[in-house]
Design a protein around this motif. Structure first.
Motif, PDB file in Angstrom:
ATOM      1  N   GLY A 195       0.832  -1.192   0.000  1.00 31.91           N
ATOM      2  CA  GLY A 195       0.000   0.000   0.000  1.00 31.91           C
ATOM      3  C   GLY A 195       0.858   1.229   0.000  1.00 31.91           C
ATOM      4  N   PRO A 196       0.323   2.298  -0.518  1.00 27.33           N
ATOM      5  CA  PRO A 196       1.117   3.518  -0.623  1.00 27.33           C
ATOM      6  C   PRO A 196       1.253   4.212   0.730  1.00 27.33           C
ATOM      7  N   SER A 197       2.353   4.875   0.918  1.00 26.57           N
ATOM      8  CA  SER A 197       2.494   5.707   2.108  1.00 26.57           C
ATOM      9  C   SER A 197       1.584   6.916   1.950  1.00 26.57           C
TER      10      SER A 197
ATOM     11  N   TYR B 252       0.534   8.581  -1.521  1.00 30.13           N
ATOM     12  CA  TYR B 252      -0.895   8.568  -1.831  1.00 30.13           C
ATOM     13  C   TYR B 252      -1.381   9.972  -2.155  1.00 30.13           C
TER      14      TYR B 252
END
Lengths: 306, 449
Positions: A24-26, A30
């Motif tokens: 998942g993106p930080s 994001y």
């Protein structure tokens, strides 16, 4: 002191705690991606920002004289360096159509030789220059990918000679367009000579008259346009056939019929006046008048006698 | 009934309106085992038109299209509640970003999302308000007054209302009215169904969405959402129980006469079955999940003892001589938990009196309903044959999201579009409304003399 702080941090989050493994993106990444998803920002960064930068730079160059001059010299130097490369050299010039002399003149008009840069060839201008030659009706100029300059010429055909008021002799084509100057009439004995104002604009009349009376052609010295409306045909021996403005061909055919029947043109006649077609009029030469009078006198006497 | 968070719900509604105006909205189903995000493209003009002509909203679904969809593994969520805020937010961000990427050429980024909430121990209450109509004819104002008149049910400390919908409207003892506006009558009474959840898990969920820089346009109980897409309209009318068998919990919602009348939850789900397999057979969680989904079942058959399944013990996943078990053994582990779930479910349904409700259909949906034989088991225990409910087909829904496991996500999309009749969708009965003072003055004179 430092050790204490380290220890405190270690207590807050154990060193051997499992790392965050979930994909998942930080949060920052994001946010950047979401901001990039906004069409406004994307258009700003990809279109308006570069455009405005180019605009500002361009304005600076244009507004500053020194910079502009520098940019101009650089640009010309660059252009020349590119244009001078052997890849862009003209391989040759090929001219198709027309006479040898005309091709030579066209070549002269082009004014380029093999080895000139093909980048500097402006085919439209070349075409205009070639078509400016009187003897050429139209020309097609193209530069093929191999570097050959190909010119196709559609030359004008000389059908008559024209002598204008100042006595200058020129070759003209069927449309009456000047092709070139001629020094002597004798150079083109097969072409009819046209005189008189406006004569060059009615060359087709001359051609059709000549077509209608082929037996007359060897006798013709010149066609004279009178008053820009009708023709006089000057024959050898200064004889003149005056043709009407309307239907000159029919009038000439009548003259020829008279000639075939009565050998009209071999007689001592100065003028055959067909201007009023219903009433052909003959004017005799002075010697003809004399002979006529004599003959009349003789016949009068003879009449008396009989 | 007028409670503190009503303004919050009204704000969510206005965000939903914004999203509809912009023609795009995201829905995120946050479950215990997976997070599904759909990006929807809306057609506002068609939506308005359909709403004008169709009170029940059945023709609305042509106005939406799924343009982006993504399911990711859920992290930081247990039993529908956030237990690790950062991890959960990361998973939501991943789902949203990838769904948006899929939708990128069709719609711009979505800012408003509707999320589902399956935790917080949902509890249903009913309450009733009764008023005299002002003019003898029912107006929107009377409805608001009747809704406001209803006493707040004893929801308990630390709990909060999530849904409050009118279920039964009675006008002068005439019941079964669907839309009383404009009808003549003196006494208007409206019974409401109030769904409450624990306040803290809900606040955590909202904070989690806020951490993803998203505007929350609605929070919907996931059992309710699942029933919106898994039940067909006729089932909603004649009465149906939609059993949403999720990963962390098994929830059910009861529908009667187009209205949700009850929601309850049993805290057993598919993850518990996996945990049973993992601990009972001493396997890794992932291996247990794998054999459950590939070979699992609840009804033993004659062939079970001959089917051998790779079931490696912890630590021997890579070795060539792995343990093999028969399918019968696996079923023996799975079965008691599912049976227990259904027994609890039966007890709950008996408590609220639904089991005696004639003609009501049972619909199983959710990921755990894909376990082979689960409908058979439900028939034996609940005494009625259920059907497996797949979500309603909406335009652009990918094949991978058309199974029973995504009915909650699709239900959220439907919730976004259907005409809303929650308590906060009706105008607040204020003495000085924005409709103009002159009207109010005239009304005051009428009432007073």
């Amino acid at each position: 002191m430092r050790a204490v702080r380290d220890e405190a941090e270690g207590a807050a989050r154990p060193v051997d705690a499992p790392p965050r493994t979930g994909p998942g993106p930080s949060r920052l990444r994001y946010r950047m991606q979401r901001a990039w998803a906004k069409p406004g920002l994307r258009a700003f960064v990809t279109v308006y920002l570069p455009l405005s930068l180019v605009g500002v730079l361009g304005w600076r160059v244009v507004s500053d004289d020194d910079l502009r001059r520098l940019a101009e010299t650089r640009a010309t130097a660059l252009w020349e360096a590119v244009a001078a490369r052997p890849e862009f050299a003209l391989k040759g010039i090929e001219i198709v159509g027309g006479s040898e002399a005309l091709r030579a003149r066209a070549h002269e008009a082009i004014g380029l030789g093999a080895g000139a840069s093909s980048l500097e060839v402006d085919v439209a201008a070349l075409r205009a220059r070639i078509e400016a030659l009187d003897a050429i009706r139209s020309a097609a100029v193209r530069l093929d990918p191999q570097g050959m300059l190909r010119v196709e010429i559609d030359a004008r055909e000389a059908v008559a000679l024209h002598r204008d008021a100042s006595g200058e002799l020129t070759l003209i084509d069927a449309e009456g367009v000047r092709i070139g100057a001629v020094s002597q009439r004798g150079l083109y004995p097969q072409l009819p000579l046209i005189l008189g104002e406006g004569g060059e604009r009615a060359v087709h009349d001359v051609l059709s008259l000549m077509d209608g009376a082929p037996d007359l052609v060897p006798r013709i010295r010149a066609f004279v346009r009178v008053g820009e409306r009708r023709w006089d045909i000057v024959l050898e021996g200064e004889r003149v056939i005056m043709l009407p403005a309307e239907a000159p061909g029919r009038a000439l055919a009548r003259v020829m019929a008279l000639h075939y029947g009565e050998e009209l043109l071999d007689r001592d006649i100065a003028v055959i006046d067909m201007r009023v077609p219903e009433r052909p009029t003959l004017r005799l030469t002075p010697s003809g008048v004399e002979a006529h009078r004599l003959r009349q006198a003789v016949s009068a006497e003879g009449g008396k006698d009989t | 009934m007028n409670f503190a968070q009503i303004e919050m719900f009204r704000a969510m509604r206005s965000r939903l309106q914004t999203a509809i105006k912009r023609g795009r909205i995201g829905v995120i189903d946050i479950g215990s085992s997976k997070i599904t995000c759909l990006v929807l493209k809306l057609d506002p003009s068609r939506l308005a038109e359909a709403r004008g002509t169709d009170q029940l909203g059945t023709s609305l679904f042509g106005a939406i299209e799924v343009v982006g969809a993504r399911t990711v593994q859920s992290r930081g969520v247990r039993r529908g509640e956030i237990v690790d805020m950062d991890e959960a937010a990361r998973a939501i961000r991943l789902a949203l970003l990838t769904a948006e990427k899929m939708a990128a050429p069709r719609v711009d980024r979505v800012d408003q999302v509707i999320v589902s909430f399956s935790g917080g121990r949902p509890q249903s209450f009913s309450t009733m308000g009764e008023v005299e109509t002002e003019t003898g004819q029912v107006t929107e104002r009377d409805i608001s007054a009747a809704l406001a008149e209803a006493p707040e049910p004893p929801i308990g400390e630390g709990r909060q209302i999530l849904h409050a919908q009118p279920v039964e409207i009675t006008l002068d003892h005439q019941s079964g009215i669907t839309d009383p506006r404009g009808m003549t009558g003196r006494r208007l009474s409206i019974a409401q169904h109030v769904l409450t959840v624990a306040a803290r898990p809900l606040a955590n969920l909202m904070e989690c969405v806020r951490r993803c820089d998203l505007d929350l346009a609605g929070v919907v109980n996931s059992a309710y959402a699942a029933s919106l897409s898994a039940l067909v309209e006729d089932e909603q009318r004649t009465g149906a129980v939609c059993i949403d068998m999720g990963g962390g919990s098994t929830a059910f919602s009861v529908f009667l006469r187009d209205h949700l009348i009850c929601v309850d939850q049993i805290r057993f789900g598919g993850d518990h079955v996996t945990a049973d397999i993992a601990s009972g057979l001493m396997m890794r969680q992932s291996a247990a999940e794998r054999i459950k989904t590939l070979y699992g079942g609840v009804i033993p058959t004659g062939a079970d003892e001959r089917d051998l399944i790779d079931a490696p013990r912890i630590g021997e996943e890579e070795t060539p001589e792995r343990r093999q078990i028969s399918r019968g053994m696996l079923i023996g582990v799975i079965r008691p938990r599912v049976e227990e779930t259904f027994r609890l479910l039966r007890a709950r349904l008996a408590d609220i009196g639904v089991d005696g409700m004639p003609g009501s259909a049972y619909v199983l949906t959710g990921a755990a309903s894909q376990l082979p034989g689960v409908d058979e088991m439900a028939t034996r225990i609940l005494g009625r044959r259920p059907r497996i409910g797949r979500p309603l087909r909406i335009a652009g829904l990918p094949q991978s999201l058309s199974g029973p496991d995504s009915s909650a996500a699709v239900g959220l999309a439907i919730y976004a579009l259907k005409p809303h009749d929650e308590l906060w969708d009706f105008e607040a009965p204020r003495p000085w409304s924005a409709r103009g003072r002159a009207v109010e003055i005239v009304r005051w004179f009428r009432q007073s003399w």
